[in-house]
Design a protein around this motif. Structure first.
Motif, PDB file in Angstrom:
ATOM      1  N   CYS A 137       0.895  -1.178   0.111  1.00 55.69           N
ATOM      2  CA  CYS A 137       0.114  -0.068   0.118  1.00 55.69           C
ATOM      3  C   CYS A 137       0.957   1.430   0.141  1.00 55.69           C
ATOM      4  O   CYS A 137       1.929   1.311   0.294  1.00 55.69           O
ATOM      5  CB  CYS A 137      -0.737  -0.016   1.272  1.00 55.69           C
ATOM      6  SG  CYS A 137      -0.109   0.185   3.050  1.00 55.69           S
ATOM      7  N   ASP A 167      -3.254   5.794   1.906  1.00 55.63           N
ATOM      8  CA  ASP A 167      -4.522   5.166   1.575  1.00 55.63           C
ATOM      9  C   ASP A 167      -5.179   5.168   0.060  1.00 55.63           C
ATOM     10  O   ASP A 167      -6.065   5.340  -0.488  1.00 55.63           O
ATOM     11  CB  ASP A 167      -5.667   6.156   2.215  1.00 55.63           C
ATOM     12  CG  ASP A 167      -5.353   7.457   2.294  1.00 55.63           C
ATOM     13  OD1 ASP A 167      -4.766   7.901   1.199  1.00 55.63           O
ATOM     14  OD2 ASP A 167      -6.448   8.377   2.712  1.00 55.63           O
ATOM     15  N   ARG A 200      -5.877   4.539  -3.716  1.00 50.65           N
ATOM     16  CA  ARG A 200      -6.555   3.385  -4.447  1.00 50.65           C
ATOM     17  C   ARG A 200      -6.064   3.577  -5.886  1.00 50.65           C
ATOM     18  O   ARG A 200      -6.216   4.685  -6.401  1.00 50.65           O
ATOM     19  CB  ARG A 200      -7.952   3.636  -4.442  1.00 50.65           C
ATOM     20  CG  ARG A 200      -8.511   3.735  -2.887  1.00 50.65           C
ATOM     21  CD  ARG A 200      -8.336   2.236  -2.075  1.00 50.65           C
ATOM     22  NE  ARG A 200      -8.791   2.427  -0.741  1.00 50.65           N
ATOM     23  CZ  ARG A 200     -10.004   2.125  -0.539  1.00 50.65           C
ATOM     24  NH1 ARG A 200     -10.848   1.847  -1.428  1.00 50.65           N
ATOM     25  NH2 ARG A 200     -10.507   2.273   0.889  1.00 50.65           N
ATOM     26  N   LEU A 213      -3.383  -0.983  -5.974  1.00 50.19           N
ATOM     27  CA  LEU A 213      -3.143  -0.592  -4.677  1.00 50.19           C
ATOM     28  C   LEU A 213      -4.389  -0.467  -4.176  1.00 50.19           C
ATOM     29  O   LEU A 213      -5.372   0.338  -4.715  1.00 50.19           O
ATOM     30  CB  LEU A 213      -2.089   0.639  -4.498  1.00 50.19           C
ATOM     31  CG  LEU A 213      -0.853   0.759  -5.050  1.00 50.19           C
ATOM     32  CD1 LEU A 213      -0.137   2.041  -4.775  1.00 50.19           C
ATOM     33  CD2 LEU A 213      -0.028  -0.029  -4.169  1.00 50.19           C
ATOM     34  N   PRO A 214      -4.663  -0.968  -2.754  1.00 47.89           N
ATOM     35  CA  PRO A 214      -3.756  -1.733  -2.247  1.00 47.89           C
ATOM     36  C   PRO A 214      -3.458  -2.949  -2.806  1.00 47.89           C
ATOM     37  O   PRO A 214      -4.207  -3.516  -3.609  1.00 47.89           O
ATOM     38  CB  PRO A 214      -4.545  -1.864  -0.660  1.00 47.89           C
ATOM     39  CG  PRO A 214      -5.396  -1.058  -0.673  1.00 47.89           C
ATOM     40  CD  PRO A 214      -5.917  -0.661  -2.127  1.00 47.89           C
ATOM     41  N   HIS A 215      -2.624  -3.903  -2.513  1.00 49.30           N
ATOM     42  CA  HIS A 215      -2.104  -5.254  -3.080  1.00 49.30           C
ATOM     43  C   HIS A 215      -3.411  -6.091  -3.129  1.00 49.30           C
ATOM     44  O   HIS A 215      -3.901  -6.182  -2.102  1.00 49.30           O
ATOM     45  CB  HIS A 215      -0.988  -5.794  -2.417  1.00 49.30           C
ATOM     46  CG  HIS A 215      -0.355  -6.994  -3.343  1.00 49.30           C
ATOM     47  ND1 HIS A 215      -1.005  -8.306  -3.115  1.00 49.30           N
ATOM     48  CD2 HIS A 215       0.594  -7.214  -3.842  1.00 49.30           C
ATOM     49  CE1 HIS A 215      -0.344  -8.974  -3.795  1.00 49.30           C
ATOM     50  NE2 HIS A 215       0.657  -8.515  -4.519  1.00 49.30           N
ATOM     51  N   LEU A 273      -5.196  -2.078   6.363  1.00 48.92           N
ATOM     52  CA  LEU A 273      -4.939  -2.364   4.938  1.00 48.92           C
ATOM     53  C   LEU A 273      -5.997  -1.574   4.225  1.00 48.92           C
ATOM     54  O   LEU A 273      -7.316  -2.020   4.518  1.00 48.92           O
ATOM     55  CB  LEU A 273      -5.135  -3.674   4.667  1.00 48.92           C
ATOM     56  CG  LEU A 273      -4.827  -4.146   2.968  1.00 48.92           C
ATOM     57  CD1 LEU A 273      -3.699  -3.736   2.266  1.00 48.92           C
ATOM     58  CD2 LEU A 273      -4.988  -5.570   2.789  1.00 48.92           C
TER      59      LEU A 273
END
Length: 215
Positions: A112, A115, A117, A125-127, A149
């Motif tokens: 990540c 925050d 996206r 992202l996030p993974h 996460l």
């Protein structure tokens, strides 16, 4: 005419793994290389964990096992610049991309970036699979007991329900010196100004029992 605004400083979480060659030495060198990136400031290094190899069809006990760790950095560049940088580090350590989830000398996943996206043909992202991987969640929790996460929840809670398909567990210093050396003396902790490692010994009492957390 003014130039574009600089990229904001965000905390990036990176998961490193190696199951070929000198796993311990490779992880140590990779951490040093990440710390030396011009736009990165290393903030934490986890203890080292061991895990079985995870392939598209599940755990492969015939493949070499992994050593894993997680680092966090403050990153002031663009997301794809960080991806490019860690891909170069992988290549410099002999990473060959011939098989999906194949054995590798070094794998560095960007878990990540704050925050943020993002979902394009190069980077998500996030993974997308971090929430199910105890070999990512456990070391991440060690360096940040309050970690979250983005979009999935608290790392502590995700780890509590994660399938133990990889059976990640801390490497005991008495049986594998990588636990002490990769995340401590062989990386950056003898260098003035470098961060101290996050270790199970530094965690609050309710988090200290690794065996209770990873049956």
């Amino acid at each position: 005419m003014t130039g574009s605004a600089p990229a904001p400083e965000r905390t990036a979480v990176l998961a490193l793994g190696s199951n070929l060659g000198d796993r311990k030495g490779t992880l140590a060198a990779a951490v040093r290389a990440i710390a030396d990136l011009p736009e990165a400031t290393l903030t934490a290094i986890s203890p080292v964990y061991a895990s079985d190899a995870l392939k598209p069809d599940g755990v492969d006990l015939t493949a070499p096992g992994y050593l894993n760790l997680v680092v966090s950095v403050l990153w002031t560049g663009e997301p794809h610049a960080l991806l490019d940088a860690v891909n170069v580090i992988e290549t410099e350590h002999g990473r060959v991309r011939e098989e999906r989830w194949g054995d590798r000398t070094l794998d560095i996943d960007l878990i990540c970036l704050g925050d943020l996206r993002l979902d394009d043909d190069r980077l998500t992202l996030p993974h997308p699979r971090a929430a199910e991987r105890d070999f990512v969640l456990a070391p991440w929790l060690d360096i940040d007991p309050d970690a979250e996460l983005p979009g999935r929840g608290r790392v502590r809670e995700l780890l509590a329900v994660a399938a133990r398909t990889a059976r990640a567990h801390p490497v005991a210093a008495s049986t594998d010196p990588a636990h002490a050396e990769v995340a401590h003396t062989e990386t950056l902790h003898d260098t003035p100004g470098r961060p101290r490692p996050g270790t199970p010994e530094n965690l609050p009492d309710d988090q200290a029992g690794a065996e209770g957390r990873h049956p």
